[in-house]
Design a protein around this motif. Structure first.
Motif, PDB file in Angstrom:
ATOM      1  N   ASN A  13     -28.382 -29.028   9.672  1.00 19.00           N
ATOM      2  CA  ASN A  13     -28.582 -27.584   9.751  1.00 19.00           C
ATOM      3  C   ASN A  13     -30.036 -27.354   9.357  1.00 19.00           C
ATOM      4  O   ASN A  13     -30.387 -27.460   8.187  1.00 19.00           O
ATOM      5  CB  ASN A  13     -27.614 -26.864   8.816  1.00 19.00           C
ATOM      6  CG  ASN A  13     -27.715 -25.370   8.917  1.00 19.00           C
ATOM      7  OD1 ASN A  13     -28.802 -24.807   8.912  1.00 19.00           O
ATOM      8  ND2 ASN A  13     -26.578 -24.719   8.998  1.00 19.00           N
ATOM      9  N   ALA A  14     -30.882 -27.061  10.345  1.00 19.51           N
ATOM     10  CA  ALA A  14     -32.325 -27.026  10.104  1.00 19.51           C
ATOM     11  C   ALA A  14     -32.843 -25.680   9.618  1.00 19.51           C
ATOM     12  O   ALA A  14     -33.922 -25.604   9.059  1.00 19.51           O
ATOM     13  CB  ALA A  14     -33.066 -27.419  11.375  1.00 19.51           C
ATOM     14  N   ASP A  15     -32.090 -24.623   9.817  1.00 20.53           N
ATOM     15  CA  ASP A  15     -32.649 -23.309   9.475  1.00 20.53           C
ATOM     16  C   ASP A  15     -31.830 -22.535   8.452  1.00 20.53           C
ATOM     17  O   ASP A  15     -31.896 -21.319   8.392  1.00 20.53           O
ATOM     18  CB  ASP A  15     -32.859 -22.479  10.728  1.00 20.53           C
ATOM     19  CG  ASP A  15     -31.572 -22.264  11.515  1.00 20.53           C
ATOM     20  OD1 ASP A  15     -30.508 -22.748  11.086  1.00 20.53           O
ATOM     21  OD2 ASP A  15     -31.630 -21.601  12.569  1.00 20.53           O
ATOM     22  N   ILE A  39     -22.531 -32.471   1.900  1.00 20.37           N
ATOM     23  CA  ILE A  39     -23.850 -32.092   2.372  1.00 20.37           C
ATOM     24  C   ILE A  39     -24.892 -32.752   1.488  1.00 20.37           C
ATOM     25  O   ILE A  39     -24.629 -33.042   0.321  1.00 20.37           O
ATOM     26  CB  ILE A  39     -24.052 -30.559   2.416  1.00 20.37           C
ATOM     27  CG1 ILE A  39     -23.885 -29.950   1.042  1.00 20.37           C
ATOM     28  CG2 ILE A  39     -23.115 -29.916   3.410  1.00 20.37           C
ATOM     29  CD1 ILE A  39     -24.246 -28.497   0.989  1.00 20.37           C
ATOM     30  N   PHE A  40     -26.055 -33.006   2.068  1.00 16.09           N
ATOM     31  CA  PHE A  40     -27.123 -33.672   1.328  1.00 16.09           C
ATOM     32  C   PHE A  40     -28.449 -33.375   2.007  1.00 16.09           C
ATOM     33  O   PHE A  40     -28.498 -33.097   3.199  1.00 16.09           O
ATOM     34  CB  PHE A  40     -26.861 -35.181   1.225  1.00 16.09           C
ATOM     35  CG  PHE A  40     -26.543 -35.861   2.533  1.00 16.09           C
ATOM     36  CD1 PHE A  40     -27.530 -36.542   3.226  1.00 16.09           C
ATOM     37  CD2 PHE A  40     -25.265 -35.813   3.066  1.00 16.09           C
ATOM     38  CE1 PHE A  40     -27.246 -37.175   4.429  1.00 16.09           C
ATOM     39  CE2 PHE A  40     -24.973 -36.435   4.265  1.00 16.09           C
ATOM     40  CZ  PHE A  40     -25.966 -37.124   4.950  1.00 16.09           C
ATOM     41  N   PRO A  41     -29.539 -33.410   1.245  1.00 10.26           N
ATOM     42  CA  PRO A  41     -30.843 -33.064   1.815  1.00 10.26           C
ATOM     43  C   PRO A  41     -31.299 -34.100   2.840  1.00 10.26           C
ATOM     44  O   PRO A  41     -30.989 -35.289   2.707  1.00 10.26           O
ATOM     45  CB  PRO A  41     -31.783 -33.029   0.615  1.00 10.26           C
ATOM     46  CG  PRO A  41     -31.098 -33.803  -0.450  1.00 10.26           C
ATOM     47  CD  PRO A  41     -29.635 -33.729  -0.185  1.00 10.26           C
ATOM     48  N   GLN A  42     -32.029 -33.636   3.851  1.00  8.46           N
ATOM     49  CA  GLN A  42     -32.539 -34.553   4.863  1.00  8.46           C
ATOM     50  C   GLN A  42     -33.634 -35.446   4.288  1.00  8.46           C
ATOM     51  O   GLN A  42     -33.773 -36.594   4.672  1.00  8.46           O
ATOM     52  CB  GLN A  42     -33.068 -33.787   6.070  1.00  8.46           C
ATOM     53  CG  GLN A  42     -33.414 -34.676   7.239  1.00  8.46           C
ATOM     54  CD  GLN A  42     -33.822 -33.889   8.443  1.00  8.46           C
ATOM     55  OE1 GLN A  42     -34.564 -32.929   8.344  1.00  8.46           O
ATOM     56  NE2 GLN A  42     -33.318 -34.289   9.594  1.00  8.46           N
ATOM     57  N   PRO A 115     -34.332 -28.953   5.830  1.00 13.67           N
ATOM     58  CA  PRO A 115     -33.125 -29.232   6.618  1.00 13.67           C
ATOM     59  C   PRO A 115     -32.050 -29.914   5.765  1.00 13.67           C
ATOM     60  O   PRO A 115     -32.366 -30.664   4.842  1.00 13.67           O
ATOM     61  CB  PRO A 115     -33.624 -30.167   7.721  1.00 13.67           C
ATOM     62  CG  PRO A 115     -35.086 -29.900   7.816  1.00 13.67           C
ATOM     63  CD  PRO A 115     -35.521 -29.574   6.411  1.00 13.67           C
ATOM     64  N   ILE A 116     -30.805 -29.660   6.108  1.00 10.06           N
ATOM     65  CA  ILE A 116     -29.662 -30.167   5.345  1.00 10.06           C
ATOM     66  C   ILE A 116     -28.757 -30.974   6.273  1.00 10.06           C
ATOM     67  O   ILE A 116     -28.393 -30.516   7.353  1.00 10.06           O
ATOM     68  CB  ILE A 116     -28.864 -29.001   4.734  1.00 10.06           C
ATOM     69  CG1 ILE A 116     -29.777 -28.167   3.857  1.00 10.06           C
ATOM     70  CG2 ILE A 116     -27.668 -29.510   3.957  1.00 10.06           C
ATOM     71  CD1 ILE A 116     -29.258 -26.781   3.638  1.00 10.06           C
TER      72      ILE A 116
END
Length: 145
Positions: A13-15, A39-42, A115-116
């Motif tokens: 999920n970039a935005d 979920i985790f950071p890119q 981004p996530i």
């Protein structure tokens, strides 16, 4: 109810917005159960980063407000990085009675607007049509403020 498959949804999920995850197979006698939501950071090396997200059965319910009394929200997750690559243990809560007949919506946010990444594991079940109809009613807004 008979388990007939297992699926993994992965993406980014970039935005920091709501994203529709299309899983509806056109049938009302099959349903999906979320069994894992992480979920985790890119880019975990970007420093301290707190990420959190919500899975919902309707777009309006996929928000930053975690509301356990909203039947449309079915799973919540968060994680953070502390000083670089060290990912702390992801936190997740999943409603054990969830059953999705149509689509799923994810909201994810990063305090630093990065981004996530997400990974969602679903089990697919063969169910009676009346069970599908009941799940669809449960997954829609009813007396939600």
């Amino acid at each position: 109810m008979k388990k007939i498959g297992e699926y993994t949804l992965r993406g980014t999920n970039a935005d920091n917005s709501v994203e529709k995850l299309t899983i509806f197979d056109g049938r009302f006698d099959t349903g999906y159960k979320v069994v894992s939501f992480v979920i985790f950071p890119q880019n975990p090396s970007s420093g301290n980063s707190d990420v959190y997200g919500c899975l919902a059965t309707e777009e309006e319910a996929a928000t930053s407000n975690w509301t356990a009394d909203d039947s449309r929200q079915i799973a919540w997750s968060s994680t953070n990085t502390a000083g670089g690559y060290a990912l702390n243990e992801p936190f997740q809560i999943i409603d054990p009675d969830n059953m999705i007949i149509q689509d799923l919506f994810i909201y994810a946010n990063d305090a630093n607007n990065n981004p996530i990444n997400y990974q969602i594991v679903l089990h697919k079940y063969d169910i009676a049509e009346w069970q599908g109809a009941l799940a669809m009613i449960k997954n829609t807004a009813q007396d939600v403020n």
